[in-house]
Write an enzyme that holds these catalytic residues in place. Structure first.
Site, PDB file in Angstrom:
ATOM      1  N   THR A 181     -38.896  43.484   8.910  1.00  0.00           N
ATOM      2  CA  THR A 181     -37.689  44.316   8.810  1.00  0.00           C
ATOM      3  C   THR A 181     -38.042  45.518   7.945  1.00  0.00           C
ATOM      4  O   THR A 181     -38.973  45.455   7.124  1.00  0.00           O
ATOM      5  CB  THR A 181     -36.538  43.565   8.118  1.00  0.00           C
ATOM      6  OG1 THR A 181     -36.937  43.278   6.779  1.00  0.00           O
ATOM      7  CG2 THR A 181     -36.193  42.269   8.836  1.00  0.00           C
ATOM      8  N   GLU A 326     -34.267  40.382  13.505  1.00  0.00           N
ATOM      9  CA  GLU A 326     -34.169  38.921  13.597  1.00  0.00           C
ATOM     10  C   GLU A 326     -33.684  38.450  14.971  1.00  0.00           C
ATOM     11  O   GLU A 326     -33.714  37.259  15.261  1.00  0.00           O
ATOM     12  CB  GLU A 326     -33.169  38.402  12.538  1.00  0.00           C
ATOM     13  CG  GLU A 326     -33.603  38.561  11.100  1.00  0.00           C
ATOM     14  CD  GLU A 326     -33.298  39.940  10.510  1.00  0.00           C
ATOM     15  OE1 GLU A 326     -33.179  40.922  11.279  1.00  0.00           O
ATOM     16  OE2 GLU A 326     -33.195  40.046   9.278  1.00  0.00           O
ATOM     17  N   LYS A 434     -15.073  48.548  -1.588  1.00  0.00           N
ATOM     18  CA  LYS A 434     -14.016  47.647  -2.041  1.00  0.00           C
ATOM     19  C   LYS A 434     -13.095  48.412  -2.988  1.00  0.00           C
ATOM     20  O   LYS A 434     -13.424  48.612  -4.142  1.00  0.00           O
ATOM     21  CB  LYS A 434     -14.615  46.418  -2.734  1.00  0.00           C
ATOM     22  CG  LYS A 434     -15.300  45.496  -1.755  1.00  0.00           C
ATOM     23  CD  LYS A 434     -16.628  44.979  -2.273  1.00  0.00           C
ATOM     24  CE  LYS A 434     -17.508  44.567  -1.112  1.00  0.00           C
ATOM     25  NZ  LYS A 434     -18.853  45.123  -1.174  1.00  0.00           N
ATOM     26  N   TRP A 439     -10.615  46.518   1.696  1.00  0.00           N
ATOM     27  CA  TRP A 439     -11.896  47.033   2.167  1.00  0.00           C
ATOM     28  C   TRP A 439     -11.722  48.327   2.955  1.00  0.00           C
ATOM     29  O   TRP A 439     -10.807  48.445   3.782  1.00  0.00           O
ATOM     30  CB  TRP A 439     -12.562  46.004   3.093  1.00  0.00           C
ATOM     31  CG  TRP A 439     -13.129  44.835   2.363  1.00  0.00           C
ATOM     32  CD1 TRP A 439     -13.282  44.700   1.006  1.00  0.00           C
ATOM     33  CD2 TRP A 439     -13.629  43.625   2.956  1.00  0.00           C
ATOM     34  NE1 TRP A 439     -13.852  43.496   0.722  1.00  0.00           N
ATOM     35  CE2 TRP A 439     -14.073  42.806   1.888  1.00  0.00           C
ATOM     36  CE3 TRP A 439     -13.754  43.165   4.253  1.00  0.00           C
ATOM     37  CZ2 TRP A 439     -14.625  41.552   2.102  1.00  0.00           C
ATOM     38  CZ3 TRP A 439     -14.310  41.919   4.457  1.00  0.00           C
ATOM     39  CH2 TRP A 439     -14.737  41.116   3.410  1.00  0.00           C
TER      40      TRP A 439
HETATM   41  P1  ADP Z   1     -33.074  46.784   8.877  1.00  0.00           P
HETATM   42  O1  ADP Z   1     -32.374  45.464   8.682  1.00  0.00           O
HETATM   43  O2  ADP Z   1     -34.283  46.881   8.088  1.00  0.00           O
HETATM   44  O3  ADP Z   1     -32.176  47.996   8.819  1.00  0.00           O
HETATM   45  P2  ADP Z   1     -32.911  46.365  11.676  1.00  0.00           P
HETATM   46  O4  ADP Z   1     -33.308  47.362  12.653  1.00  0.00           O
HETATM   47  O5  ADP Z   1     -33.217  44.960  11.947  1.00  0.00           O
HETATM   48  O6  ADP Z   1     -33.597  46.785  10.370  1.00  0.00           O
HETATM   49  O7  ADP Z   1     -31.365  46.559  11.387  1.00  0.00           O
HETATM   50  C1  ADP Z   1     -30.373  45.688  11.821  1.00  0.00           C
HETATM   51  C2  ADP Z   1     -29.049  46.155  11.297  1.00  0.00           C
HETATM   52  O8  ADP Z   1     -28.728  47.431  11.847  1.00  0.00           O
HETATM   53  C3  ADP Z   1     -27.881  45.268  11.692  1.00  0.00           C
HETATM   54  O9  ADP Z   1     -27.768  44.176  10.824  1.00  0.00           O
HETATM   55  C4  ADP Z   1     -26.717  46.237  11.580  1.00  0.00           C
HETATM   56  O10 ADP Z   1     -26.260  46.361  10.253  1.00  0.00           O
HETATM   57  C5  ADP Z   1     -27.320  47.557  11.995  1.00  0.00           C
HETATM   58  N1  ADP Z   1     -27.011  47.863  13.397  1.00  0.00           N
HETATM   59  C6  ADP Z   1     -27.779  47.663  14.474  1.00  0.00           C
HETATM   60  N2  ADP Z   1     -27.183  48.127  15.596  1.00  0.00           N
HETATM   61  C7  ADP Z   1     -25.988  48.639  15.217  1.00  0.00           C
HETATM   62  C8  ADP Z   1     -24.900  49.267  15.906  1.00  0.00           C
HETATM   63  N3  ADP Z   1     -24.923  49.491  17.203  1.00  0.00           N
HETATM   64  N4  ADP Z   1     -23.848  49.654  15.169  1.00  0.00           N
HETATM   65  C9  ADP Z   1     -23.802  49.452  13.831  1.00  0.00           C
HETATM   66  N5  ADP Z   1     -24.795  48.872  13.132  1.00  0.00           N
HETATM   67  C10 ADP Z   1     -25.873  48.468  13.806  1.00  0.00           C
END
Ligand code: ADP
Length: 539
Positions: A181, A326, A434, A439
């Protein structure tokens, strides 16, 4: 039924039998290379055979440090093809994190784009398990380097066997890939992808109501091959015989627009910042883009205004999707149901701006403070996921216990679900604001701000507040042509009709640029530090 092992090499074997003539079109530092799948598969087998010569064994990790191009694609299959594990390293991590992930994965061999040689010359003495470097270069001869032992990719595979047999006795649960990640806080976490997981995830990419990738498509993964396997597209494209277009190194919005026009791209995938750049390019210069049937957008929330501009101004269908490292990554995808296509344009675009509903094969739960939330589009809770292409742990990492509990992945994303099952990401838990026990969604405010004609980018963060605990502050980048033409008050007035009063940002800060993560998302941790510094300096 037969218990057949679902493996990555079988995908390449299908392409070489059925789609010999189909092409991989790859932009390089010199021009555009066009290879057939027949050529790519021969080169892949040559690579496999030479990796074995270099001592790579089943289960060993082989790292790639590269842009999206055909050699990287060959590594995608050549490494798992001998039972080894493809480790796609994020080229934008800082050097300490790069050293960490290479050592943590115990990479034995590294395949590196030539432009990254200076970086590896600086860090190679800290790499604990690397035994050889293979340099992927567009030049016939390698520039001189202190890395040892070092091989020129083309010269190396030339000696390889183009009929080399892929490993046959693979267990589908064996690892095929590992990706870390981008970890905005703490060290990157490793996620191991099994052959089976990649295979089933590709099937989901092929579903008509999924991405619907097919032989007839011309697909361009702009999302980097080190970002969750370019969302699985390279694997699926080879398997289905899809024409692949690789945008290569250091691309710009103009280069992407030209590729779309010249190669008649039907489907392209990337994060919102990529599409924001392309949109500006299309608005400023004329391109023919009618071949596009889908722009897939994920990684962070796509603002409704961007979706609307692509669809209404350019007739380019926009598909919003959600996933994580993940989750391989595809789990949620926004497609209107058949009976929703007759809705008003406002209703349709606000649905498309949601992330969508869960794809077949994956299960979800949303848990709020009182347990499972109601599907009413209002109640918020954390998204939990389970499925055959969802990771069950982090690779050798004690943080596994925080995210994987009771057989579910706890995503750390706060969502609502409406009556139709459309999931909307409200925020990451750590980015929610918050205020006075309630929220506020930073994502909703950002989307509203980016719909303003003068605003190019906007990111909203929480700043500490004595009375309310936290309050929202918006950081905005104004488009060049509107510089000094817009005031804070005008922006607040623009937001007023759309939000409750207590949602409105306490302040608007104009910035030249918003800091981004290695994969182009707003880097809120750094932004928060900059904003607090800004107030201290002012105060
Ligand atoms: P990192 O966790 O390092 O940023 P990732 O690419 O695995 O790398 O990121 C996943 C996260 O990206 C998700 O948990 C979410 O918060 C965000 N995410 C992914 N796709 C979307 C989307 N279409 N809209 C909003 N958030 C998104």
């Amino acid at each position: 039924m037969m218990n057949i092992q679902l493996t990555v090499p079988s995908m390449m074997e299908r392409a070489e039998k059925l789609f010999k003539k189909k092409q991989v079109i790859s932009r390089s530092t010199k021009g555009v290379d066009r290879l057939t799948y027949e050529e790519v598969s021969k080169r892949t087998r040559q690579l496999s055979s030479m990796l074995v010569e270099l001592g790579v064994k089943r289960g060993d990790r082989v790292g790639t440090f590269a842009w999206n191009h055909h050699r990287h694609l060959e590594a995608y299959f050549g490494i798992p093809g001998i039972g080894a594990v493809l480790h796609t390293i994020n080229i934008r991590l800082d050097p300490q994190q790069i050293i960490y992930v290479i050592n943590h994965a115990k990479d034995k061999v590294l395949l590196i784009d030539e432009c990254f040689l200076p970086l590896f010359e600086k860090i190679h003495h800290e790499l604990t398990h690397v035994e050889a470097y293979i340099i992927m270069s567009d030049e016939p001869v390698l520039s001189s380097t202190s890395l040892q032992p070092v091989y020129h990719y083309e010269q190396l595979i030339e000696k390889g066997n183009d009929c080399y047999p892929f490993i046959q006795d693979l267990d589908e649960q064996e690892p095929a890939g590992i990706c870390y990640t981008s970890a905005t806080t703490g060290k990157p976490k490793g996620v191991v992808y099994s052959h089976r997981g990649i295979y089933l995830h590709c099937m989901a990419l092929g579903l008509t109501d999924g991405v619907g990738l097919s032989e007839a498509d011309v697909a361009m993964p702009v999302v980097p091959m080190f970002h969750v396997n370019a969302w699985g597209l390279p694997f699926a494209a080879v398997w289905f015989g899809t024409t692949l277009v690789m945008p290569g190194p250091f691309f710009t919005p103009a280069i992407l627009a030209e590729l779309i026009q010249n190669e008649q791209i039907t489907i392209a995938a990337g994060v919102p910042t990529i599409w924001l750049g392309l949109l500006q390019e299309l608005e400023n210069n004329a391109y023919e883009t009618s071949s596009l049937r889908a722009l897939i957008c994920g990684g962070s929330a796509a603002p409704q205004s961007i979706i609307q501009r692509f669809e209404e101004k350019f007739n380019i269908p926009f598909v919003h999707a959600y996933g994580m490292t993940e989750t391989s990554p595809l789990v949620i995808l926004s497609r209107l149901k058949s009976y929703q296509t007759h809705q008003s344009s406002d209703e349709k675009f606000s649905l498309k701006a949601k992330q969508g509903f869960i794809v077949p094969g994956v299960e979800m739960r949303v848990i709020g403070q009182q347990g499972e939330v109601k599907w009413n589009g209002i109640e918020m809770g954390e998204l939990l996921l389970k499925g055959p292409w969802i990771a069950s742990e982090y690779y050798e990492d004690e943080r596994t216990n925080e995210a994987f509990k009771d057989g579910w992945l706890h995503t750390g994303d706060v969502v609502t679900v409406d009556e139709e099952g459309f999931v909307k990401i409200v925020d990451r838990t750590k980015d929610l604001i918050k205020s006075g026990g309630e929220w506020i969604s930073s994502v909703d405010l950002e989307n509203a701000l980016m719909a303003h004609e003068a605003i190019f980018e906007a990111s909203v963060i929480a700043v500490p507040h004595e009375k309310w605990q936290e309050r929202p502050v918006a950081c905005v980048v104004v488009k060049k042509e509107y510089k000094n033409q817009i005031t804070k008050e005008e922006i607040i007035q623009f937001l007023e009709p759309q939000f409750a009063k207590w949602w409105l940002p306490d302040d608007i800060i104009f910035m030249e640029e918003i800091p981004k993560t290695t994969v182009g998302k707003f880097l809120k941790r750094t932004l928060r530090e900059q904003v607090l510094q800004h107030y201290e300096l002012k105060g």
